[in-house]
Structure formats: C-alpha cells, structure tokens
Design a protein around this motif. Sequence first.
Motif, PDB file in Angstrom:
ATOM      1  N   GLY A  70     -29.751  -2.497 -19.113  1.00 38.35           N
ATOM      2  CA  GLY A  70     -29.889  -2.543 -20.564  1.00 38.35           C
ATOM      3  C   GLY A  70     -30.589  -3.801 -21.040  1.00 38.35           C
ATOM      4  N   ILE A  71     -30.268  -4.927 -20.420  1.00 38.00           N
ATOM      5  CA  ILE A  71     -30.912  -6.192 -20.786  1.00 38.00           C
ATOM      6  C   ILE A  71     -32.403  -6.133 -20.484  1.00 38.00           C
ATOM      7  CG2 ILE A  71     -31.035  -8.647 -20.184  1.00 38.00           C
ATOM      8  CD1 ILE A  71     -27.966  -8.509 -19.753  1.00 38.00           C
ATOM      9  N   ILE A  72     -32.756  -5.613 -19.315  1.00 35.81           N
ATOM     10  CA  ILE A  72     -34.174  -5.499 -18.952  1.00 35.81           C
ATOM     11  C   ILE A  72     -34.900  -4.571 -19.920  1.00 35.81           C
ATOM     12  CG2 ILE A  72     -35.748  -4.567 -17.190  1.00 35.81           C
ATOM     13  CD1 ILE A  72     -34.793  -7.305 -16.499  1.00 35.81           C
ATOM     14  N   LEU A  73     -34.295  -3.434 -20.235  1.00 28.52           N
ATOM     15  CA  LEU A  73     -34.934  -2.502 -21.168  1.00 28.52           C
ATOM     16  C   LEU A  73     -35.112  -3.118 -22.547  1.00 28.52           C
ATOM     17  CD1 LEU A  73     -33.233   0.871 -20.197  1.00 28.52           C
ATOM     18  CD2 LEU A  73     -35.620   0.198 -19.829  1.00 28.52           C
ATOM     19  N   MET A  74     -34.095  -3.813 -23.046  1.00 33.19           N
ATOM     20  CA  MET A  74     -34.206  -4.469 -24.359  1.00 33.19           C
ATOM     21  C   MET A  74     -35.323  -5.505 -24.354  1.00 33.19           C
ATOM     22  SD  MET A  74     -31.576  -3.851 -26.771  1.00 33.19           S
ATOM     23  CE  MET A  74     -31.117  -5.403 -27.451  1.00 33.19           C
ATOM     24  N   ASN A  75     -35.408  -6.283 -23.273  1.00 30.95           N
ATOM     25  CA  ASN A  75     -36.416  -7.341 -23.216  1.00 30.95           C
ATOM     26  C   ASN A  75     -37.796  -6.825 -22.842  1.00 30.95           C
ATOM     27  OD1 ASN A  75     -35.222 -10.140 -23.704  1.00 30.95           O
ATOM     28  ND2 ASN A  75     -33.683  -9.143 -22.439  1.00 30.95           N
ATOM     29  N   THR A  76     -37.889  -5.591 -22.417  1.00 29.96           N
ATOM     30  CA  THR A  76     -39.189  -5.001 -22.128  1.00 29.96           C
ATOM     31  C   THR A  76     -39.705  -4.210 -23.327  1.00 29.96           C
ATOM     32  OG1 THR A  76     -38.610  -4.812 -19.795  1.00 29.96           O
ATOM     33  CG2 THR A  76     -40.442  -3.478 -20.553  1.00 29.96           C
ATOM     34  N   LEU A  77     -38.837  -3.424 -23.940  1.00 28.71           N
ATOM     35  CA  LEU A  77     -39.263  -2.510 -24.996  1.00 28.71           C
ATOM     36  C   LEU A  77     -39.152  -3.083 -26.402  1.00 28.71           C
ATOM     37  CD1 LEU A  77     -37.565   0.701 -23.582  1.00 28.71           C
ATOM     38  CD2 LEU A  77     -39.946  -0.024 -23.305  1.00 28.71           C
ATOM     39  N   ILE A  78     -38.178  -3.931 -26.669  1.00 27.96           N
ATOM     40  CA  ILE A  78     -37.925  -4.408 -28.027  1.00 27.96           C
ATOM     41  C   ILE A  78     -38.525  -5.791 -28.268  1.00 27.96           C
ATOM     42  CG2 ILE A  78     -36.145  -4.842 -29.764  1.00 27.96           C
ATOM     43  CD1 ILE A  78     -36.033  -1.972 -28.862  1.00 27.96           C
ATOM     44  N   ASP A  79     -38.166  -6.756 -27.437  1.00 26.83           N
ATOM     45  CA  ASP A  79     -38.626  -8.139 -27.607  1.00 26.83           C
ATOM     46  C   ASP A  79     -38.809  -8.767 -26.237  1.00 26.83           C
ATOM     47  OD1 ASP A  79     -39.204 -10.674 -28.644  1.00 26.83           O
ATOM     48  OD2 ASP A  79     -37.087 -11.237 -28.666  1.00 26.83           O
ATOM     49  N   THR A  80     -40.025  -9.167 -25.919  1.00 27.16           N
ATOM     50  CA  THR A  80     -40.325  -9.682 -24.580  1.00 27.16           C
ATOM     51  C   THR A  80     -40.041 -11.181 -24.436  1.00 27.16           C
ATOM     52  OG1 THR A  80     -42.637 -10.038 -25.205  1.00 27.16           O
ATOM     53  CG2 THR A  80     -42.091  -7.938 -24.160  1.00 27.16           C
ATOM     54  N   GLY A  81     -39.500 -11.812 -25.457  1.00 24.07           N
ATOM     55  CA  GLY A  81     -39.254 -13.254 -25.405  1.00 24.07           C
ATOM     56  C   GLY A  81     -38.294 -13.677 -24.304  1.00 24.07           C
ATOM     57  N   GLY A  82     -37.290 -12.881 -24.042  1.00 24.58           N
ATOM     58  CA  GLY A  82     -36.306 -13.239 -23.025  1.00 24.58           C
ATOM     59  C   GLY A  82     -36.565 -12.609 -21.673  1.00 24.58           C
ATOM     60  N   LEU A  83     -37.709 -11.963 -21.513  1.00 26.42           N
ATOM     61  CA  LEU A  83     -37.989 -11.241 -20.266  1.00 26.42           C
ATOM     62  C   LEU A  83     -38.007 -12.137 -19.026  1.00 26.42           C
ATOM     63  CD1 LEU A  83     -38.493  -8.457 -19.110  1.00 26.42           C
ATOM     64  CD2 LEU A  83     -40.938  -8.803 -19.504  1.00 26.42           C
ATOM     65  N   PRO A  84     -38.608 -13.332 -19.055  1.00 27.27           N
ATOM     66  CA  PRO A  84     -38.584 -14.160 -17.833  1.00 27.27           C
ATOM     67  C   PRO A  84     -37.164 -14.481 -17.352  1.00 27.27           C
ATOM     68  CG  PRO A  84     -40.213 -15.003 -19.357  1.00 27.27           C
ATOM     69  CD  PRO A  84     -39.452 -13.937 -20.092  1.00 27.27           C
ATOM     70  N   ILE A  85     -36.279 -14.800 -18.281  1.00 25.54           N
ATOM     71  CA  ILE A  85     -34.897 -15.104 -17.901  1.00 25.54           C
ATOM     72  C   ILE A  85     -34.210 -13.842 -17.383  1.00 25.54           C
ATOM     73  CG2 ILE A  85     -32.644 -15.840 -18.798  1.00 25.54           C
ATOM     74  CD1 ILE A  85     -34.239 -17.650 -20.740  1.00 25.54           C
ATOM     75  N   ALA A  86     -34.449 -12.721 -18.063  1.00 20.62           N
ATOM     76  CA  ALA A  86     -33.845 -11.455 -17.635  1.00 20.62           C
ATOM     77  C   ALA A  86     -34.322 -11.072 -16.239  1.00 20.62           C
ATOM     78  CB  ALA A  86     -34.175 -10.351 -18.642  1.00 20.62           C
ATOM     79  N   LEU A  87     -35.587 -11.284 -15.955  1.00 19.22           N
ATOM     80  CA  LEU A  87     -36.114 -10.977 -14.626  1.00 19.22           C
ATOM     81  C   LEU A  87     -35.516 -11.901 -13.562  1.00 19.22           C
ATOM     82  CD1 LEU A  87     -39.856 -10.212 -15.407  1.00 19.22           C
ATOM     83  CD2 LEU A  87     -38.065  -8.589 -14.775  1.00 19.22           C
ATOM     84  N   ALA A  88     -35.312 -13.164 -13.912  1.00 17.93           N
ATOM     85  CA  ALA A  88     -34.704 -14.105 -12.967  1.00 17.93           C
ATOM     86  C   ALA A  88     -33.275 -13.676 -12.639  1.00 17.93           C
ATOM     87  CB  ALA A  88     -34.723 -15.518 -13.545  1.00 17.93           C
ATOM     88  N   PHE A  89     -32.503 -13.295 -13.672  1.00 20.34           N
ATOM     89  CA  PHE A  89     -31.135 -12.846 -13.418  1.00 20.34           C
ATOM     90  C   PHE A  89     -31.113 -11.505 -12.689  1.00 20.34           C
ATOM     91  CE2 PHE A  89     -29.927 -16.132 -16.468  1.00 20.34           C
ATOM     92  CZ  PHE A  89     -28.825 -16.655 -15.809  1.00 20.34           C
ATOM     93  N   SER A  90     -32.105 -10.663 -12.945  1.00 19.63           N
ATOM     94  CA  SER A  90     -32.211  -9.400 -12.197  1.00 19.63           C
ATOM     95  C   SER A  90     -32.464  -9.670 -10.721  1.00 19.63           C
ATOM     96  CB  SER A  90     -33.332  -8.538 -12.755  1.00 19.63           C
ATOM     97  OG  SER A  90     -33.024  -8.103 -14.037  1.00 19.63           O
ATOM     98  N   ALA A  91     -33.295 -10.662 -10.444  1.00 13.62           N
ATOM     99  CA  ALA A  91     -33.563 -11.020  -9.055  1.00 13.62           C
ATOM    100  C   ALA A  91     -32.292 -11.504  -8.361  1.00 13.62           C
ATOM    101  CB  ALA A  91     -34.652 -12.094  -8.991  1.00 13.62           C
ATOM    102  N   VAL A  92     -31.483 -12.294  -9.060  1.00 15.74           N
ATOM    103  CA  VAL A  92     -30.212 -12.755  -8.489  1.00 15.74           C
ATOM    104  C   VAL A  92     -29.299 -11.564  -8.223  1.00 15.74           C
ATOM    105  CG1 VAL A  92     -28.125 -14.109  -8.918  1.00 15.74           C
ATOM    106  CG2 VAL A  92     -30.363 -15.047  -9.526  1.00 15.74           C
ATOM    107  N   LEU A  93     -29.209 -10.644  -9.192  1.00 23.14           N
ATOM    108  CA  LEU A  93     -28.358  -9.464  -9.012  1.00 23.14           C
ATOM    109  C   LEU A  93     -28.850  -8.605  -7.844  1.00 23.14           C
ATOM    110  CD1 LEU A  93     -25.969  -7.765  -9.957  1.00 23.14           C
ATOM    111  CD2 LEU A  93     -27.525  -6.601 -11.531  1.00 23.14           C
ATOM    112  N   LEU A  94     -30.156  -8.410  -7.738  1.00 23.95           N
ATOM    113  CA  LEU A  94     -30.697  -7.630  -6.620  1.00 23.95           C
ATOM    114  C   LEU A  94     -30.422  -8.320  -5.286  1.00 23.95           C
ATOM    115  CD1 LEU A  94     -34.047  -6.343  -8.135  1.00 23.95           C
ATOM    116  CD2 LEU A  94     -31.965  -5.027  -7.667  1.00 23.95           C
ATOM    117  N   TRP A  95     -30.478  -9.667  -5.275  1.00 34.23           N
ATOM    118  CA  TRP A  95     -30.142 -10.395  -4.051  1.00 34.23           C
ATOM    119  C   TRP A  95     -28.673 -10.171  -3.679  1.00 34.23           C
ATOM    120  CZ3 TRP A  95     -31.568 -12.288   0.283  1.00 34.23           C
ATOM    121  CH2 TRP A  95     -30.713 -13.096   0.999  1.00 34.23           C
TER     122      TRP A  95
END
Length: 126
Positions: A86-111
């Motif tokens: 949900g965080i990735i979708l919000m930061n991709t579709l609605i507001d891309t301002g937080g996308l770098p942080i969201a991607l970093a946390f996604s990388a941690v979760l995937l790890w």
Amino acid sequence: MKNKITFLLSLLFGIMFINAGLNKFFNYMPVPDDLPGKMLKVMTAMMEIGWLIPLVAVAEILGGILIIIPKTRALGALIIFPVMVGIILMNTLIDTGGLPIALAFSAVLLWIIYDNRAKFLAVVRG
C-alpha cells in the motif's frame, strides 16, 4: 557480520513501523503543510472508513515488534508486506515524494523475506 547487519536493519525497520502505527493512534507527528491535494483526499477517504486506519496501525505496530525479534521476523514480514504494498502504491500513484524512502524500506523487507525463505518454503511444501 551478516546477522548483525540483518538485526540492525530489522531493528530500524521495526522501530519505524511501530512509530508510524503509534502515530495513527496518538497523532504526535504533524501533517506536512505541503501535502498534495490528491494525498489529502486519499487520507481523508481512509479516515472516513472508521476501521481502516486502526487496522493498519495495529498491523504496523505488531509487524514492527515481530520483525525486531529474530525468531518471529518471518511472521512480522508477512504482516507488514501488505502494508508495504500500500505504501509503494500510494507513493507511486498519488505522490512520488516519498518513493525513495518507500523503496529503501521495501528493499529491507524483501531482504528479510529472502533471509527467512527457508521458513516460507517449509509452509509451501507442506
């Protein structure tokens, strides 16, 4: 060394989600003044659904706590995963301002998920 790095990343990740979940209950972090109109509409709509924000908050708090504890890290990752989507979708579709942080946390979760793949494979294999 790998275990120490994984623990540190899990600790930071877990604290961030615990903080985000607690903020949904206690509102101690101010909402940014420059929040885009679309994001404000989405957040207002989510608050209109009375049970959605508390559900996400509980998932964030519980998932954050479980991710910090090594033995329960895989379960915490499963709980946090849909929230992260949900965080990735919000930061991709609605507001891309937080996308770098969201991607970093996604990388941690995937790890974390990759690091616990043996536990997940045991469930799939039955």
